[in-house]
Design a protein around this motif. Structure first.
Motif, PDB file in Angstrom:
ATOM      1  N   ASP A   5      29.590  28.205 -36.061  1.00 32.94           N
ATOM      2  CA  ASP A   5      29.174  29.113 -37.126  1.00 32.94           C
ATOM      3  C   ASP A   5      27.679  29.419 -37.036  1.00 32.94           C
ATOM      4  O   ASP A   5      27.263  30.568 -37.205  1.00 32.94           O
ATOM      5  CB  ASP A   5      29.484  28.523 -38.507  1.00 32.94           C
ATOM      6  CG  ASP A   5      30.970  28.464 -38.802  1.00 32.94           C
ATOM      7  OD1 ASP A   5      31.739  29.213 -38.162  1.00 32.94           O
ATOM      8  OD2 ASP A   5      31.356  27.676 -39.677  1.00 32.94           O
ATOM      9  N   ASP A   6      26.884  28.402 -36.760  1.00 35.21           N
ATOM     10  CA  ASP A   6      25.439  28.589 -36.613  1.00 35.21           C
ATOM     11  C   ASP A   6      25.135  29.548 -35.458  1.00 35.21           C
ATOM     12  O   ASP A   6      24.309  30.452 -35.595  1.00 35.21           O
ATOM     13  CB  ASP A   6      24.728  27.260 -36.365  1.00 35.21           C
ATOM     14  CG  ASP A   6      24.698  26.369 -37.595  1.00 35.21           C
ATOM     15  OD1 ASP A   6      24.896  26.879 -38.714  1.00 35.21           O
ATOM     16  OD2 ASP A   6      24.469  25.159 -37.418  1.00 35.21           O
ATOM     17  N   ALA A   7      25.804  29.333 -34.335  1.00 37.25           N
ATOM     18  CA  ALA A   7      25.581  30.176 -33.160  1.00 37.25           C
ATOM     19  C   ALA A   7      25.997  31.617 -33.446  1.00 37.25           C
ATOM     20  O   ALA A   7      25.300  32.555 -33.065  1.00 37.25           O
ATOM     21  CB  ALA A   7      26.343  29.634 -31.959  1.00 37.25           C
ATOM     22  N   ARG A  11      23.562  34.867 -33.388  1.00 40.65           N
ATOM     23  CA  ARG A  11      23.857  36.066 -32.589  1.00 40.65           C
ATOM     24  C   ARG A  11      23.901  37.303 -33.466  1.00 40.65           C
ATOM     25  O   ARG A  11      23.384  38.361 -33.106  1.00 40.65           O
ATOM     26  CB  ARG A  11      25.170  35.906 -31.832  1.00 40.65           C
ATOM     27  CG  ARG A  11      25.024  35.126 -30.536  1.00 40.65           C
ATOM     28  CD  ARG A  11      26.246  35.239 -29.656  1.00 40.65           C
ATOM     29  NE  ARG A  11      27.431  34.647 -30.240  1.00 40.65           N
ATOM     30  CZ  ARG A  11      27.775  33.377 -30.145  1.00 40.65           C
ATOM     31  NH1 ARG A  11      27.007  32.548 -29.481  1.00 40.65           N
ATOM     32  NH2 ARG A  11      28.873  32.931 -30.696  1.00 40.65           N
ATOM     33  N   ALA A  12      24.504  37.187 -34.640  1.00 37.85           N
ATOM     34  CA  ALA A  12      24.583  38.321 -35.560  1.00 37.85           C
ATOM     35  C   ALA A  12      23.193  38.743 -36.033  1.00 37.85           C
ATOM     36  O   ALA A  12      22.892  39.943 -36.108  1.00 37.85           O
ATOM     37  CB  ALA A  12      25.475  37.976 -36.754  1.00 37.85           C
TER      38      ALA A  12
END
Length: 95
Positions: A5-7, A11-12
């Protein structure tokens, strides 16, 4: 929240930041009142500036991958960048 989720959020956020920069580069087109001049400006952007930007981005990607390859395997680089081993190899070779 987990690492995935962090990654994804990172990216978003990065994608949104880069999209803002692209929008800022495209905004002047809308400010050109004359349609002929607006088309000419759009053509310069599409035919000259964007292809150059693609080359510069490709060079950055290659530089990063080749740098990482000095201390990591293709697999490790691929895992870190979320790319296949084959794609890491292609980028390192400038393809």
């Amino acid at each position: 929240m987990n690492t995935t989720d962090d990654a994804e959020q990172q990216r978003a956020a990065l994608r949104a930041r880069m999209a803002e920069h692209l929008d800022a580069a495209l905004a002047p087109l809308a400010e050109i009142a004359d349609p002929v001049e607006r088309e000419r400006a759009a053509r310069i952007l599409a035919d000259d500036l964007l292809p150059d930007a693609v080359k510069r981005v490709k060079a950055v990607r290659g530089e990063v991958v080749r740098g990482m390859r000095q201390t990591k395997t293709l697999r490790e680089v691929g895992e870190q960048l979320d790319l296949s081993i084959a794609r890491v190899d292609q980028i390192a070779k400038g393809k």
